[in-house]
Design a protein around this motif. Structure first.
Motif, PDB file in Angstrom:
ATOM      1  N   SER A 127       0.725  -1.251  -0.164  1.00 29.38           N
ATOM      2  CA  SER A 127      -0.005   0.067  -0.018  1.00 29.38           C
ATOM      3  C   SER A 127       0.827   1.187   0.009  1.00 29.38           C
ATOM      4  CB  SER A 127      -1.034  -0.068   1.223  1.00 29.38           C
ATOM      5  OG  SER A 127      -1.453   1.222   1.272  1.00 29.38           O
ATOM      6  N   LEU A 128       1.983   1.328   0.775  1.00 32.78           N
ATOM      7  CA  LEU A 128       2.698   2.427   0.873  1.00 32.78           C
ATOM      8  C   LEU A 128       3.436   2.621  -0.180  1.00 32.78           C
ATOM      9  CD1 LEU A 128       3.956   4.539   2.936  1.00 32.78           C
ATOM     10  CD2 LEU A 128       5.825   2.872   3.427  1.00 32.78           C
ATOM     11  N   SER A 129       4.175   1.628  -0.981  1.00 30.94           N
ATOM     12  CA  SER A 129       4.585   1.682  -2.156  1.00 30.94           C
ATOM     13  C   SER A 129       4.069   2.060  -3.429  1.00 30.94           C
ATOM     14  CB  SER A 129       5.823   0.660  -2.202  1.00 30.94           C
ATOM     15  OG  SER A 129       4.992  -0.651  -2.419  1.00 30.94           O
TER      16      SER A 129
ATOM     17  N   ALA B 125      -1.338   4.376   4.915  1.00 38.53           N
ATOM     18  CA  ALA B 125      -2.412   3.351   4.238  1.00 38.53           C
ATOM     19  C   ALA B 125      -3.489   4.399   3.743  1.00 38.53           C
ATOM     20  CB  ALA B 125      -2.835   2.738   5.189  1.00 38.53           C
ATOM     21  N   PRO B 126      -3.303   5.126   2.647  1.00 38.28           N
ATOM     22  CA  PRO B 126      -4.281   6.200   2.115  1.00 38.28           C
ATOM     23  C   PRO B 126      -5.689   5.529   2.073  1.00 38.28           C
ATOM     24  CG  PRO B 126      -2.667   5.377   0.273  1.00 38.28           C
ATOM     25  CD  PRO B 126      -2.172   4.755   1.592  1.00 38.28           C
ATOM     26  N   GLY B 127      -5.780   4.158   1.960  1.00 39.31           N
ATOM     27  CA  GLY B 127      -7.027   3.691   1.740  1.00 39.31           C
ATOM     28  C   GLY B 127      -7.717   4.026   2.963  1.00 39.31           C
ATOM     29  N   PHE B 128      -7.295   3.907   4.199  1.00 39.42           N
ATOM     30  CA  PHE B 128      -7.700   4.309   5.324  1.00 39.42           C
ATOM     31  C   PHE B 128      -8.467   5.451   5.581  1.00 39.42           C
ATOM     32  CE2 PHE B 128      -5.511   0.778   8.102  1.00 39.42           C
ATOM     33  CZ  PHE B 128      -5.966   0.019   7.437  1.00 39.42           C
ATOM     34  N   ARG B 129      -7.654   6.401   5.088  1.00 37.26           N
ATOM     35  CA  ARG B 129      -8.049   8.126   5.026  1.00 37.26           C
ATOM     36  C   ARG B 129      -9.194   8.270   4.244  1.00 37.26           C
ATOM     37  NH1 ARG B 129      -7.441  12.371   1.711  1.00 37.26           N
ATOM     38  NH2 ARG B 129      -6.783  14.459   2.741  1.00 37.26           N
ATOM     39  N   ASP B 130      -9.029   7.310   3.014  1.00 39.26           N
ATOM     40  CA  ASP B 130     -10.040   7.529   1.939  1.00 39.26           C
ATOM     41  C   ASP B 130     -11.318   6.958   2.529  1.00 39.26           C
ATOM     42  OD1 ASP B 130      -8.423   8.856   0.446  1.00 39.26           O
ATOM     43  OD2 ASP B 130      -7.955   7.092  -1.061  1.00 39.26           O
ATOM     44  N   VAL B 131     -11.217   5.883   3.385  1.00 41.21           N
ATOM     45  CA  VAL B 131     -12.475   5.242   3.927  1.00 41.21           C
ATOM     46  C   VAL B 131     -13.187   6.184   4.963  1.00 41.21           C
ATOM     47  CG1 VAL B 131     -13.313   3.604   5.464  1.00 41.21           C
ATOM     48  CG2 VAL B 131     -12.041   3.020   3.722  1.00 41.21           C
ATOM     49  N   LEU B 132     -12.666   7.127   5.623  1.00 43.55           N
ATOM     50  CA  LEU B 132     -13.056   7.815   6.447  1.00 43.55           C
ATOM     51  C   LEU B 132     -13.597   8.874   5.922  1.00 43.55           C
ATOM     52  CD1 LEU B 132      -9.782   8.128   9.069  1.00 43.55           C
ATOM     53  CD2 LEU B 132     -12.028   6.879   9.641  1.00 43.55           C
ATOM     54  N   VAL B 133     -13.091   9.512   4.851  1.00 48.70           N
ATOM     55  CA  VAL B 133     -13.693  10.547   4.178  1.00 48.70           C
ATOM     56  C   VAL B 133     -14.854  10.274   3.398  1.00 48.70           C
ATOM     57  CG1 VAL B 133     -13.166  12.113   2.367  1.00 48.70           C
ATOM     58  CG2 VAL B 133     -11.480  11.783   4.200  1.00 48.70           C
ATOM     59  N   VAL B 175      -8.671  -1.401   0.883  1.00 46.14           N
ATOM     60  CA  VAL B 175      -8.327  -1.461   2.133  1.00 46.14           C
ATOM     61  C   VAL B 175      -8.411  -3.164   2.108  1.00 46.14           C
ATOM     62  CG1 VAL B 175      -9.350   0.317   3.419  1.00 46.14           C
ATOM     63  CG2 VAL B 175     -10.703  -1.805   2.953  1.00 46.14           C
ATOM     64  N   ALA B 176      -8.864  -3.893   1.226  1.00 46.17           N
ATOM     65  CA  ALA B 176      -9.051  -5.391   1.188  1.00 46.17           C
ATOM     66  C   ALA B 176      -7.626  -5.799   1.427  1.00 46.17           C
ATOM     67  CB  ALA B 176      -9.466  -5.673  -0.166  1.00 46.17           C
ATOM     68  N   GLY B 177      -6.541  -5.288   0.795  1.00 44.33           N
ATOM     69  CA  GLY B 177      -5.111  -6.008   1.199  1.00 44.33           C
ATOM     70  C   GLY B 177      -4.829  -5.878   2.495  1.00 44.33           C
ATOM     71  N   LEU B 178      -5.166  -4.682   3.106  1.00 47.74           N
ATOM     72  CA  LEU B 178      -5.047  -4.450   4.617  1.00 47.74           C
ATOM     73  C   LEU B 178      -5.722  -5.132   5.571  1.00 47.74           C
ATOM     74  CD1 LEU B 178      -4.296  -0.350   3.980  1.00 47.74           C
ATOM     75  CD2 LEU B 178      -2.516  -2.311   3.923  1.00 47.74           C
ATOM     76  N   ALA B 179      -7.068  -5.024   5.242  1.00 46.25           N
ATOM     77  CA  ALA B 179      -8.044  -5.546   6.340  1.00 46.25           C
ATOM     78  C   ALA B 179      -8.766  -6.516   5.749  1.00 46.25           C
ATOM     79  CB  ALA B 179      -8.647  -4.375   7.105  1.00 46.25           C
ATOM     80  N   ARG B 180      -8.602  -7.726   5.936  1.00 41.08           N
ATOM     81  CA  ARG B 180      -9.650  -8.653   5.408  1.00 41.08           C
ATOM     82  C   ARG B 180     -11.234  -8.528   6.115  1.00 41.08           C
ATOM     83  NH1 ARG B 180      -5.019 -10.348   5.144  1.00 41.08           N
ATOM     84  NH2 ARG B 180      -3.841 -10.182   3.137  1.00 41.08           N
TER      85      ARG B 180
END
Lengths: 382, 340
Positions: A127-129, B125-133, B175-180
């Motif tokens: 994700s970061l990269s 984890a920009p995905g988290f930020r986007d989920v919040l927004v 977020v799937a890759g981060l949080a299943r």
């Protein structure tokens, strides 16, 4: 000093040829908000520098397809490629940044194979990269440092990533460095280390609360992945922040010239203003501002007011439809030019010592090397 | 038909859409179009929320207001009565909201903020930020008042630029890759339920220039491939050509006879003598040729946009730049073209 049509007498002129011809100039950073022609400006400066004898390399981040094609770049492979058909004694290379690959390479260079594998396969690293915009900025700076250290080029021109704001470019590397080196990371990686000294007591008392919240927010598995990732990365980098600071110093060094690119529109000029102020705060060397896409008219002697009055006159009398339409068109053009002039004057009033270059609007995008050469000429002809 | 309040004089292209996402390449006027669309949707007594997510205070600038807080407040009145409310979402505050709403954990949230968890969310984890927004935005879309009606008739989101839009909206995937499993995943699924539904339309703002048009087409393809609902294309800052097609065609080919023009200029009293009129006409002819070439290019860009099959709306270039009056002018144009 000659005065530009509609120009401002006291505004210093940005002499880009003097900058690219000066062997002391080693890095030119083109920055500015999105959609103002930053990449085109960087590429045109690179070509012009090469054709005036420099060994130049242009590092672009996300070029439009046709612009990349105009330099003969067909693939994003993270390696400088020679640009063909450059005339004169110099050379031009161009490359597109692949931020993930650049990041992977740093990991591979600094970690033993087992740890590198651990990092590269972690979902957080993925994700970061690959998706965070700050990583792009950071990697652009990392790549700039690599190109500089290689010593293969005497002039590096870098085009900054299309950030939401021009300032992200300055902040993101620091933010990424600070983050990887930050308190949160300490908590995640070494809760056991906290405690003992009084400074950490408070810290430790809060930890249960924080870990609980993180677990609720992210879920236990995510937290565990994150901890694994962070400790692996932490061991590799230790001084990630030091690396960011090193890049910062490179940008402050003599031999670096910042060129702020803008368009004569309110938002773009506002961003340019912020950037100019910010560069001054950071003691980074500003060469000047390039204002792209300035609308001019070959018939500037005919003012908007006179043109509009004449059109009205003809329309009321009838009979000269074509002339009336042409005059209406010219009126619109002169009004646009006047509005753009006001935007520029706002900027100049606030920053009277900043050298400015203006590039007239062109009716189509650059498609080939000749187009870039033309842009280079316009950049230099102030 | 629904209640009296829902009855409108005419159909629009986006009836049934409650979340209008507006994206566009930088410099195309995305925020302006989002603001005008919000005004247009609010016209005739409706209530619309205009949301921004990138902390740029673009809405405040467009409406000529002081910076907006993280709070929904009324910022404009639409033609024929109707309200536009605005919200500038700050991810940090959105996270605190989220923790409070779902777990009653505001204090822990503040501790997290101090520890740099927002840095975490935006950095690692920009995905988290986007989920919040997007979570905050979709919550406003779904929100109902006591009698079970939606609080807002429509929500307009001034979204990140074209290059990032699909990733921004495709939160479940992000977020799937981060949080299943776990709370973030559940939240993302909830967001996805709105964003990927026919209640949402993603509109693209572009100029009639090569690069923005190409980016729009690429963005549309990417969006559609991700299963997200494409909306319309707003071509912004369109300059109307006043010249007849025959003149434009000839001029684009470099053929424009300044003689007729010179006569007109003389008739209008713009020239002192024949040679002066000819000189001004020559200069104007140069301008016309350039204008004609640009117009031809614009026409080609229109055609490539139309090939995408999406509804397309044209918004004029405002002679005096975008001010409040101009915004209402654009809103009217949007309504006249049936986009709202």
């Amino acid at each position: 000093m000659s005065e530009r049509p509609g120009g401002h007498r006291d505004v210093p002129v940005l002499d880009l040829d003097a900058i690219i011809d000066d062997p002391g100039t080693r890095i030119i950073v083109c920055c500015g908000s999105g959609g103002v022609g930053k990449t085109t400006t960087a590429a045109a400066l690179g070509l012009r520098a090469a054709e005036r004898g420099r060994a130049a390399v242009v590092l672009t981040v996300d070029p439009a397809r046709r612009l990349a094609q105009s330099m003969g770049l067909t693939e994003l492979d993270n390696v400088p490629r020679p640009v063909e058909d450059v005339t004169g004694d110099g050379t031009l290379h161009a490359m597109m940044l692949d931020m993930k690959r650049t990041f992977d390479e740093i990991i591979e260079a600094h970690a033993d194979p087992e740890r590198a594998r651990q990092i590269l396969t972690n979902p957080f690293y993925q994700s970061l990269s690959s998706s965070f915009s700050g990583t792009q900025e950071y990697m652009a700076m990392e790549k700039l440092g690599q190109l500089r250290r290689s010593g293969e080029w005497d002039l590096i021109i870098v085009d900054t990533p299309p950030s939401r704001s021009a300032l992200d470019f300055l902040d993101a590397p620091e933010r990424l460095g600070r983050f990887l080196d930050g308190r949160l990371i300490r908590v995640l990686t070494a809760p056991a280390k906290a405690g003992g000294r009084s400074a950490f007591k408070l810290f430790n008392a809060g930890f249960g609360l924080i870990a609980g919240a993180m677990t609720k927010l992210l879920g236990a598995q995510v937290l565990k992945d994150l901890q694994t990732f962070v400790s692996a990365l932490d061991a590799v980098f230790g001084g990630f922040r030091a690396r960011a600071e090193q890049t910062y110093r490179l940008l402050q060094a003599p031999g670096t010239a910042f060129v702020v690119v803008a368009a004569p529109e309110r938002d773009a000029m506002r961003e340019a203003s912020y950037f100019v102020e910010r560069l001054a705060e950071e003691r980074m060397p500003l060469a000047g501002v390039v204002i792209n896409r300035v609308h001019r008219s070959p018939a500037e002697g005919l003012s908007a007011a006179r043109s509009a009055a004449a059109a009205e006159e003809l329309e009321s009398r009838g009979g000269h439809d074509l002339a009336a339409a042409v005059l209406r068109l010219h009126t619109g053009r002169m009004q646009l030019a006047a509005r753009e002039h006001r935007e520029r004057e706002h900027f100049v009033t606030a920053h009277p010592t900043v050298p400015v270059a203006e590039v007239p609007a062109m009716w189509e995008d650059v498609h080939d090397l000749e187009g870039l050469r033309q842009v280079g000429k316009l950049l230099a002809a102030q | 038909m629904g209640s009296l309040r829902d009855v409108r004089a005419r159909d629009t292209d986006w009836d049934g859409v409650r979340l209008h996402v507006v994206t566009g390449k930088g410099g195309t006027g995305k925020t302006t179009v989002a603001a005008a669309l919000a005004l247009a949707l609010a016209a005739g007594g409706r209530k619309v929320l205009l949301v921004e997510v990138e902390g740029r205070q673009g809405i405040a600038q467009v409406f000529d207001l002081p910076p907006l807080p993280y709070e929904e407040r009324r910022i404009a009145v639409a033609p024929d009565g109707g309200d536009v409310h605005a919200l500038s979402i700050d991810p940090e505050e959105a996270m605190l909201d989220y923790l409070e709403m779902f777990y009653g954990m505001r204090r822990a949230g503040k501790a997290l903020t101090k520890m740099g968890v927002v840095d975490f969310a935006t950095t690692i984890a920009p995905g988290f930020r986007d989920v919040l927004v997007t979570g905050k935005t979709t919550e406003a879309v779904r929100r109902k008042n006591k009698d079970g009606r939606r609080v807002y008739d429509a929500v307009v989101l001034d979204a990140p630029p074209t290059g990032r839009i699909t990733r921004f909206l495709n939160v479940t995937n992000e977020v799937a890759g981060l949080a299943r499993v776990g709370p973030i995943k559940n939240h993302a699924d909830l967001v996805n339920g709105v964003v990927a539904s026919p209640e949402t339309a993603v509109h693209f703002v572009t100029l009639l220039e090569e690069m923005p048009v190409q980016e729009t087409l690429d963005g549309l393809a990417e969006l559609t491939a991700a299963g997200l609902p494409p909306g319309g294309i707003f071509t912004n800052m369109v300059r109307e050509s006043l010249l007849p097609a025959s003149v434009l065609d000839a001029a684009a080919g470099g053929r424009f006879d300044p003689a007729e023009l010179a006569l007109g200029l003389k008739a209008a009293g713009l020239a002192d003598g024949a040679s002066d009129a000819a000189a001004v006409a020559e200069a104007l002819a140069e301008e016309i040729v350039e204008h004609a070439r640009r117009t031809a290019l614009e026409q080609r860009e229109r055609e490539s946009l139309d090939a995408s099959g999406r509804p397309r709306y044209e918004l004029p270039l405002l002679a005096d730049g975008v001010d409040l009056a101009g915004l209402y002018e654009l809103a009217e144009s949007i309504r006249n073209q049936g986009a709202a």
